[in-house]
Design an enzyme around this catalytic site. Structure first.
Site, PDB file in Angstrom:
ATOM      1  CE  LYS A  82      -1.641   1.620   4.019  1.00 49.51           C
ATOM      2  NZ  LYS A  82      -1.292   2.997   4.373  1.00 49.51           N
ATOM      3  CG  ASN A  83       2.339   2.622   3.537  1.00 45.48           C
ATOM      4  OD1 ASN A  83       1.183   2.971   3.294  1.00 45.48           O
ATOM      5  ND2 ASN A  83       2.750   2.348   4.759  1.00 45.48           N
ATOM      6  NE  ARG A 140      -1.616  12.027   8.049  1.00 45.76           N
ATOM      7  CZ  ARG A 140      -1.608  13.339   8.329  1.00 45.76           C
ATOM      8  NH1 ARG A 140      -2.693  13.892   8.812  1.00 45.76           N
ATOM      9  NH2 ARG A 140      -0.560  14.070   8.127  1.00 45.76           N
ATOM     10  CB  CYS A 198      -3.567  11.287  12.014  1.00 42.31           C
ATOM     11  SG  CYS A 198      -3.446   9.503  11.939  1.00 42.31           S
ATOM     12  N   PRO A 207       2.218  16.744  11.151  1.00 43.78           N
ATOM     13  CG  PRO A 207       4.038  17.949  11.966  1.00 43.78           C
ATOM     14  CD  PRO A 207       3.187  16.734  12.249  1.00 43.78           C
ATOM     15  CB  ILE A 208       2.527  18.411   5.576  1.00 43.74           C
ATOM     16  CG1 ILE A 208       1.657  19.660   5.552  1.00 43.74           C
ATOM     17  CG2 ILE A 208       1.683  17.140   5.624  1.00 43.74           C
ATOM     18  CD1 ILE A 208       0.912  19.853   4.236  1.00 43.74           C
ATOM     19  CG  LEU A 248       9.917  17.967   8.049  1.00 43.45           C
ATOM     20  CD1 LEU A 248      10.171  16.569   8.573  1.00 43.45           C
ATOM     21  CD2 LEU A 248      11.149  18.860   8.236  1.00 43.45           C
ATOM     22  CG  ASP A 287       3.468   1.584   9.475  1.00 43.66           C
ATOM     23  OD1 ASP A 287       3.672   1.825   8.288  1.00 43.66           O
ATOM     24  OD2 ASP A 287       3.182   2.469  10.309  1.00 43.66           O
ATOM     25  CB  ILE A 304       7.674   6.928  14.405  1.00 44.42           C
ATOM     26  CG1 ILE A 304       8.937   6.068  14.216  1.00 44.42           C
ATOM     27  CG2 ILE A 304       7.319   7.669  13.108  1.00 44.42           C
ATOM     28  CD1 ILE A 304      10.167   6.825  13.742  1.00 44.42           C
TER      29      ILE A 304
END
Ligand code: EPZ
Length: 420
Positions: free
Chosen positions: A22-23, A91, A115, A121-122, A124, A306, A328
């Site tokens: 998926k990722n 997301r 979440c 945050p985004i 970066l 994960d 994380i």
């Protein structure tokens, strides 16, 4: 809404196919926006998340056909705007920002919002875009990124928890059509980033160093269509391996990559579980009693966050004290209180969960809260005595392809039922 009804206590046996990742698939699907030529992407898992991404690509003007794990997509003429109603559902859709900025020099994307596992945050991603010369405005819940032109730059993309996976992917995609050379330092090294770089290179991009903390991208004028097969899902493979260990079973995971799972295999070995590479497959079985151990989640090649919840579930079965530290995400222990409903003894101390393992679990109704926490509850339900009902499994369907059917093939007593 659907639930899983599980009757536990059956050791898993047999073979299971490892689906595509998926990722890896999500950013690769977004990368098809970088060209007006057709792209063919194989081994795309059939999940609600990948179906959301298809909807998003179509909402931007691309044509897409998704069947039997193969996605054919063509972004002949596209627009640079993705609205809240679609983006809020997933997301991961933030990774369309880089390709839109690269191709159209503008992208207006809804901010992903909070979440349950952390603030996420985004900053970066946006820092990377600004380094390439983009102007960023945030207004009304949207990010507006525009640029007269994008120019290569050297940037440091490390943050509070180290590297960012989708941040690296987004900036890499923004840089492939920029003028000059971009160097991303403290880049994420995940196999999913490498798979994306491989696809971009198949489209004609010039990228070196993917898989290392320093990625170099030399901009080109244009990209063309390409074909690509997505890597296997290492998180799904780890989840099935842990389910086999938790039920004292023996399974073969077909098409799994051992080289993507080193940290997980290392910790499973410590816990008394053997994971052997057999050609293109992994064979998993317990070597006697489970043993307690300590795990700390880290960016790749460290132990993946994960797999933290699934490992926590396993440690509830290992007599003794295990300590799991989450480095994380700030709040990724939602599964702990639900595991306690099955009789587990776990205490949260700051970023760590202290598991007093070995007490047999007994079935109960539990509530899924996020994708990986749900997988942990399924594993605990498979090991528990009696019946467990895992509610809100829509969380699972986001990231596991036909999980119940695959588990039934391994002998599990699991059914998908309508929630009462
Ligand atoms: C990817 O999310 C995965 N999602 C996540 O998997 C995974 O947990 C995560 O990487 C870490 O491995 C997809 O690939 C779709 P990050 P991503 O940016 O890229 C902080 C699953 O279960 N950060 O690497 O969004 C952030 O808050 C999902 O399949 C910033 O501070 O994660 C986090 O603490 C869940 N600023 C840390 O970095 C930024 O701009 C790592 O996040 C970006 C991130």
């Amino acid at each position: 809404m659907e639930s899983f009804l599980i009757k536990g206590g059956v050791p898993l046996h047999g073979e299971v196919e490892n689906s595509g990742s998926k990722n890896a698939a999500l950013p690769i699907m977004a990368a098809a926006l970088l060209t007006n030529e057709p792209c063919v992407i194989r081994r795309v898992p059939d999940l609600s998340d990948t179906r959301f991404m298809v909807q998003i690509l179509e909402s931007l003007g691309a044509t897409a056909h998704f069947e039997g794990g193969t996605l054919t997509v063509r972004a002949k003429k596209i627009r640079g705007y993705a609205d809240y109603e679609l983006v809020r559902k997933m997301r991961g859709s933030i990774c369309i920002a880089g390709p839109l900025l690269a191709r159209l020099h503008k992208a207006r994307i809804s901010l992903p919002g909070g979440c349950i596992i952390g603030a996420r945050p985004i900053n970066l991603h946006l820092k990377g875009f600004e380094s390439l010369g983009a102007q960023i405005k945030i207004k009304g819940g949207y990010v507006d990124a525009t640029a007269k032109k994008l120019s290569g730059a050297t940037m440091f993309l490390g943050g509070r928890a180290g590297s960012t996976v989708l941040g690296t992917a987004n900036v890499m995609m923004a840089a492939v059509l920029a003028d000059g050379v971009t160097v991303i330092e403290s880049a994420a090294c995940e196999p999913e980033v490498v798979d994306l770089a491989d696809f971009l290179c198949a489209m004609g991009a010039k990228i070196s160093g993917a898989g290392s903390p320093t990625i170099t991208i030399t901009g080109v004028d244009k990209l063309h269509g390409a074909e690509h097969e997505v890597i296997p899902d290492r998180i799904e493979a780890a989840t099935f391996a842990i389910a086999a260990a938790a039920t004292d079973g023996e399974i073969t995971i077909r098409g799994a990559r051992a080289d993507h799972l080193r940290a997980v295999i290392d910790k499973l070995n410590e816990a008394g579980v053997s994971v052997e590479k057999r050609g293109a497959n992994l064979m998993v079985r317990r070597k006697g009693k489970l043993k307690p151990s300590d795990v700390t989640t880290l960016p790749y090649s460290g132990f993946p966050t994960d797999v933290q919840a699934q490992m926590t579930a396993l440690f509830t079965l290992a007599p003794g004290i295990s300590i799991i530290t989450e480095r994380i995400f700030e709040s990724r222990f939602m599964h702990v209180s639900e595991l306690a409903r099955l009789g587990a003894d776990i205490e949260i101390e700051g970023p760590s969960a202290i598991v007093k393992g070995g007490r047999p679990l007994s079935g109960a109704p539990v509530m899924a809260s996020d994708l990986r926490a749900s997988a942990a509850l399924v594993i605990a339900g498979l090991a528990a005595k009696g019946a467990t009902q895992v509610n809100r499994i829509y969380h699972l369907d986001r990231g596991y392809e036909r999980m119940d059917a695959k588990l039934r093939k391994l002998g599990a007593r699991i059914q998908r039922v309508e929630e009462k």
